[in-house]
Design an enzyme around this catalytic site. Structure first.
Site, short mmCIF file in Angstrom:
data_model
loop_
_atom_site.label_atom_id
_atom_site.label_comp_id
_atom_site.label_asym_id
_atom_site.label_seq_id
_atom_site.Cartn_x
_atom_site.Cartn_y
_atom_site.Cartn_z
N ASN A 3 0.87 -1.17 0.00
CA ASN A 3 0.00 0.00 0.00
C ASN A 3 0.91 1.22 0.00
O ASN A 3 1.47 1.58 1.03
CB ASN A 3 -0.89 -0.03 1.26
CG ASN A 3 -1.71 1.24 1.41
OD1 ASN A 3 -1.78 2.06 0.49
ND2 ASN A 3 -2.32 1.41 2.57
N LYS A 39 0.19 4.27 -0.35
CA LYS A 39 -0.42 5.49 0.20
C LYS A 39 -0.17 6.67 -0.75
O LYS A 39 -0.13 6.46 -1.96
CB LYS A 39 0.08 5.72 1.62
CG LYS A 39 -0.11 4.46 2.48
CD LYS A 39 0.07 4.66 3.93
CE LYS A 39 -0.14 3.31 4.64
NZ LYS A 39 -0.09 3.41 6.08
N HIS A 77 -9.51 1.26 4.58
CA HIS A 77 -8.25 1.48 5.31
C HIS A 77 -8.50 2.45 6.47
O HIS A 77 -9.28 3.39 6.34
CB HIS A 77 -7.18 2.03 4.37
CG HIS A 77 -5.83 2.03 4.99
ND1 HIS A 77 -5.42 3.01 5.85
CD2 HIS A 77 -4.81 1.13 4.91
CE1 HIS A 77 -4.20 2.72 6.28
NE2 HIS A 77 -3.81 1.59 5.73
P1 PGA Z 1 2.68 0.47 7.58
O1 PGA Z 1 1.24 0.64 6.90
O2 PGA Z 1 3.25 -0.83 7.08
O3 PGA Z 1 3.46 1.66 7.14
O4 PGA Z 1 2.46 0.44 9.06
C1 PGA Z 1 0.41 -0.48 6.73
C2 PGA Z 1 -0.91 -0.03 6.13
O5 PGA Z 1 -1.38 1.05 6.48
O6 PGA Z 1 -1.49 -0.73 5.29
#
Ligand code: PGA
Length: 252
Positions: free
Chosen positions: A9, A11, A96
């Site tokens: 992901n 983001k 999410h």
């Molecule tokens: P992170 O995010 O691995 O940076 O903690 C996971 C997610 O939000 O899917």
């Protein structure tokens, strides 16, 4: 045998050019390794076309990070499931915790998005998970059960073949605080039991349940060794090709 799925992901990171570079890096890292997991990359909408192009002729799948429930119309800034299909996305992340926390996503709108995505032929990565206060209050099981049950309203057992659930404790996302492998396994099992009551034991047994929340190259193997953890939804560590590849290869 459940399918393991490792999804990145991204983001709000990467331009189309950077998408190509990062995926080329991932391909180089994974080159010649026999993949034991399905690998999915979920960049921002604007990068989907570049990601699909870069993943062409590989086994790597591409997914989006959200989808609107309507087919089309006056919904400024939104993207429909048909649009995602048309650009070549096969997966979509829905619900999410960042969408729930910062953009007013509710269990009901998550359910609407899940139904629209499945109807359009997309595979869904449905995110559920408790806040720190909820864990401290001892209501983690109730919270994830409620999120799961509402998100899956109107979804048939047959359609569950297109659903993955990602257990993502909100306190572990982007914080560097990973759930212990026991904590992750315990809640993934709770989710599996909820699905068994909603559908049947077989549907629950076949369901891929990922863990997400600061999963990284160092802790992935242990988390993925747990009986109810069938993959990972990876944020930060999916932005570095070497780290992401280590996580993919941690699936045995
Ligand atoms: P992170 O995010 O691995 O940076 O903690 C996971 C997610 O939000 O899917």
């Amino acid at each position: 045998m459940r399918k393991y799925v490792i999804a990145g992901n991204w983001k709000m990171n990467m331009t189309p050019d950077q998408t190509k570079t990062l995926i080329d890096g991932i391909k180089a890292e994974l080159f010649a390794s026999e993949l034991k997991a399905e690998v999915v990359i979920c960049p921002p909408f604007i990068d989907l076309a570049a990601a699909v192009e870069a993943c062409k002729d590989t086994k790597i799948k591409v997914g989006a990070q959200n989808v609107h429930w309507a087919e089309k119309g006056a919904f400024t800034g939104e993207i429909s499931a048909d649009m995602l299909k048309a650009v070549g996305a096969e997966y979509v992340i829905i619900g999410h915790s960042e969408r729930r926390q910062y953009f007013g996503e509710t269990d009901i709108t998550v359910n609407q998005r899940v139904k629209a995505a499945i109807a359009a032929g997309l595979k869904v990565i449905l995110c559920v998970g408790e806040l720190l206060e909820e864990r401290e209050q001892g209501i983690t099981a109730e919270i994830v059960a409620k999120q799961t049950k509402i998100a899956l309203m109107g979804v048939t057992a047959e359609q569950m073949k297109d659903v993955i659930i990602a257990y993502e404790p909100v306190w572990a996302i982007g914080t560097g605080k990973t759930a212990s492998s026991e904590q992750a396994d315990e809640v993934c099992e709770i989710i599996r039991n909820v699905v068994a009551t909603l559908y049947c034991g077989k549907t629950a047994e076949e369901l891929t349940i990922q863990y997400g929340g600061s999963m990284n190259a160092a802790n992935a193997a242990e988390l993925l060794s747990m009986p109810n953890v069938d993959g990972g939804l990876i944020g930060g560590a999916s932005l570095k090709s070497a780290d992401f590849a280590v996580i993919v290869k941690a699936v045995r």
